[in-house]
Design a protein around this motif. Structure first.
Motif, PDB file in Angstrom:
ATOM      1  N   GLU A 115      -2.137   8.295  -6.400  1.00  0.00           N
ATOM      2  CA  GLU A 115      -2.477   9.686  -6.090  1.00  0.00           C
ATOM      3  C   GLU A 115      -2.190  10.610  -7.271  1.00  0.00           C
ATOM      4  OE1 GLU A 115      -0.256  10.555  -2.587  1.00  0.00           O
ATOM      5  OE2 GLU A 115      -1.899   9.995  -1.224  1.00  0.00           O
ATOM      6  N   GLN A 116      -1.179  10.294  -8.057  1.00  0.00           N
ATOM      7  CA  GLN A 116      -0.869  11.115  -9.226  1.00  0.00           C
ATOM      8  C   GLN A 116      -1.990  11.107 -10.259  1.00  0.00           C
ATOM      9  OE1 GLN A 116       2.879   9.782 -10.794  1.00  0.00           O
ATOM     10  NE2 GLN A 116       4.048  10.415  -8.984  1.00  0.00           N
ATOM     11  N   PHE A 117      -2.732  10.026 -10.293  1.00  0.00           N
ATOM     12  CA  PHE A 117      -3.845   9.910 -11.238  1.00  0.00           C
ATOM     13  C   PHE A 117      -5.202  10.143 -10.565  1.00  0.00           C
ATOM     14  CE2 PHE A 117      -0.386   7.351 -12.924  1.00  0.00           C
ATOM     15  CZ  PHE A 117      -0.327   7.771 -14.246  1.00  0.00           C
ATOM     16  N   GLY A 118      -5.178  10.493  -9.283  1.00  0.00           N
ATOM     17  CA  GLY A 118      -6.425  10.705  -8.562  1.00  0.00           C
ATOM     18  C   GLY A 118      -7.240   9.447  -8.392  1.00  0.00           C
ATOM     19  N   ALA A 119      -6.551   8.307  -8.250  1.00  0.00           N
ATOM     20  CA  ALA A 119      -7.245   7.010  -8.189  1.00  0.00           C
ATOM     21  C   ALA A 119      -7.042   6.326  -6.845  1.00  0.00           C
ATOM     22  CB  ALA A 119      -6.750   6.112  -9.315  1.00  0.00           C
ATOM     23  N   GLU A 120      -6.934   7.092  -5.771  1.00  0.00           N
ATOM     24  CA  GLU A 120      -6.737   6.484  -4.455  1.00  0.00           C
ATOM     25  C   GLU A 120      -7.904   5.577  -4.067  1.00  0.00           C
ATOM     26  OE1 GLU A 120      -6.125  10.891  -3.592  1.00  0.00           O
ATOM     27  OE2 GLU A 120      -6.536   9.755  -5.430  1.00  0.00           O
ATOM     28  N   ALA A 121      -9.087   5.869  -4.603  1.00  0.00           N
ATOM     29  CA  ALA A 121     -10.270   5.071  -4.264  1.00  0.00           C
ATOM     30  C   ALA A 121     -10.142   3.627  -4.749  1.00  0.00           C
ATOM     31  CB  ALA A 121     -11.525   5.708  -4.869  1.00  0.00           C
ATOM     32  N   PRO A 174       1.357   6.434  -3.681  1.00  0.00           N
ATOM     33  CA  PRO A 174       1.804   7.666  -4.364  1.00  0.00           C
ATOM     34  C   PRO A 174       1.521   7.660  -5.873  1.00  0.00           C
ATOM     35  CG  PRO A 174       3.473   6.907  -2.833  1.00  0.00           C
ATOM     36  CD  PRO A 174       2.455   5.826  -2.904  1.00  0.00           C
ATOM     37  N   THR A 175       1.666   6.501  -6.508  1.00  0.00           N
ATOM     38  CA  THR A 175       1.392   6.421  -7.939  1.00  0.00           C
ATOM     39  C   THR A 175      -0.088   6.640  -8.229  1.00  0.00           C
ATOM     40  OG1 THR A 175       3.226   4.862  -8.201  1.00  0.00           O
ATOM     41  CG2 THR A 175       1.622   4.987  -9.995  1.00  0.00           C
ATOM     42  N   LYS A 230      -3.299   7.430   6.082  1.00  0.00           N
ATOM     43  CA  LYS A 230      -3.012   8.332   4.961  1.00  0.00           C
ATOM     44  C   LYS A 230      -4.271   8.994   4.406  1.00  0.00           C
ATOM     45  CE  LYS A 230       1.502   7.562   4.330  1.00  0.00           C
ATOM     46  NZ  LYS A 230       2.551   8.597   4.204  1.00  0.00           N
ATOM     47  N   GLY A 231      -5.341   8.218   4.303  1.00  0.00           N
ATOM     48  CA  GLY A 231      -6.534   8.737   3.640  1.00  0.00           C
ATOM     49  C   GLY A 231      -7.759   8.841   4.515  1.00  0.00           C
ATOM     50  N   ASP A 232      -7.604   8.544   5.818  1.00  0.00           N
ATOM     51  CA  ASP A 232      -8.729   8.633   6.756  1.00  0.00           C
ATOM     52  C   ASP A 232      -9.907   7.792   6.270  1.00  0.00           C
ATOM     53  OD1 ASP A 232      -9.967   9.393   9.080  1.00  0.00           O
ATOM     54  OD2 ASP A 232     -10.808  11.235   8.227  1.00  0.00           O
ATOM     55  N   VAL A 233      -9.611   6.550   5.870  1.00  0.00           N
ATOM     56  CA  VAL A 233     -10.642   5.626   5.397  1.00  0.00           C
ATOM     57  C   VAL A 233     -11.095   4.756   6.560  1.00  0.00           C
ATOM     58  CG1 VAL A 233     -11.166   3.758   3.780  1.00  0.00           C
ATOM     59  CG2 VAL A 233      -9.644   5.616   3.085  1.00  0.00           C
ATOM     60  N   THR A 235       0.821  -1.209   0.000  1.00  0.00           N
ATOM     61  CA  THR A 235       0.000   0.000   0.000  1.00  0.00           C
ATOM     62  C   THR A 235       0.860   1.265   0.000  1.00  0.00           C
ATOM     63  OG1 THR A 235      -1.671  -1.226   1.246  1.00  0.00           O
ATOM     64  CG2 THR A 235      -1.914   1.158   1.161  1.00  0.00           C
ATOM     65  N   LEU A 236       1.918   1.258   0.811  1.00  0.00           N
ATOM     66  CA  LEU A 236       2.799   2.434   0.863  1.00  0.00           C
ATOM     67  C   LEU A 236       3.494   2.686  -0.472  1.00  0.00           C
ATOM     68  CD1 LEU A 236       4.445   1.969   4.383  1.00  0.00           C
ATOM     69  CD2 LEU A 236       2.923   3.830   3.683  1.00  0.00           C
TER      70      LEU A 236
END
Length: 258
Positions: free
Chosen positions: A77-83, A74-75, A175-178, A69-70
């Motif tokens: 996040e660059q594409f806005g695909a953290e979900a 970051p990769t 990291k994302g407060d999920v 996950t770590l």
């Protein structure tokens, strides 16, 4: 030309050993369905293999979930695909990473232990003494251990999956407060039976390979203490190579039929 003879000898010995392991496997299946059934020894082996390997598998699975996950976040996040992180991690862990890593751990922990244990029994002539006394050493020593590894490796993989997903959740939570329920809701929505069934089936083959190679190397160990070390070491090497071959075949067949 002179240097080619050792290579030819090694190739010849390799194929001879494959034949010996095949014969050893055939003998296992013959003895498996014959009486008596060493049920108590089978349960003892299951407990020893599962209980003594569980802690290592849990720690390894947890760290794999954290690191995966770590490294991936970051990769994404660059594409806005953290979900997509829960879906990606869950499918990666369950399909491939957790089964093969857990199997390799068991090959090092269980396979070498079986090779060393049976090898020391062969060197000290305990197996010969069992044969003389009328006990079937193959039934008592080999069948029980191969069955135990075949059963326990899939169970250990399941524990590794759970701990890997939990480690991934902790990173996402920090990291994302999920939340816990949101993370695992996405996990279960992403996983299908086509992910679970092939990944589970191949772990039984992993366990069988670990048990049969470890028992073969120990059962036919060469005399002397050096032979015990060689049996334990070669059990790990051969099993690791066989695990990758089985994994490749399983992925190839799954890709065709599913």
């Amino acid at each position: 030309m002179i240097q080619s003879f050792p290579t030819i000898t090694k190739i010849k010995n390799f194929f001879i050993e494959i034949g010996d392991i095949t014969y050893f496997s055939n003998r296992f299946f013959k003895e498996l369905f014959s009486k008596p059934f060493e049920f108590k020894e089978f349960l003892r082996q299951c407990y020893n293999m599962g209980n003594k390997s569980l802690g290592l598998v849990l720690i390894t699975g947890f760290i794999i979930g954290l690191v995966l996950t770590l490294q991936t976040r970051p990769t994404l996040e660059q594409f806005g695909a953290e979900a997509w992180m829960p879906s990606m991690v869950s499918i990666s862990l369950i399909r491939e990473i957790s089964p093969i890593i857990t199997a390799l751990i068991c090959a090092g922990r269980i396979g070498s232990g079986i090779g060393a244990e049976l090898g020391s029994m062969r060197v000290t002539e305990q197996i010969d003494a069992m044969e003389v006394s009328g006990t079937n050493p193959f039934k008592y020593l080999v069948v029980t251990r191969v069955l135990a590894t075949t059963l326990m490796v899939p169970i250990l993989v399941i524990f590794g999956d759970v701990m890997g997903l939990y480690g991934s959740y902790l990173v996402e939570n920090l990291k994302g407060d999920v939340s816990f329920f949101l993370y695992f809701n996405k996990v279960f929505n992403a996983i299908e039976f086509s992910d679970l069934i092939p990944a589970t089936i191949k772990t039984f083959f992993f366990g069988y390979a670990i048990g049969i190679v470890g028992c073969y190397k120990g059962y036919y160990c060469e005399k002397g203490t050096v032979g015990v070390g060689i049996a334990a070491n070669s059990a790990v090497v051969y099993t690791s190579m066989l695990l990758f071959i089985i994994d490749f075949i399983a992925v190839f067949v799954t890709d065709i039929f599913i």
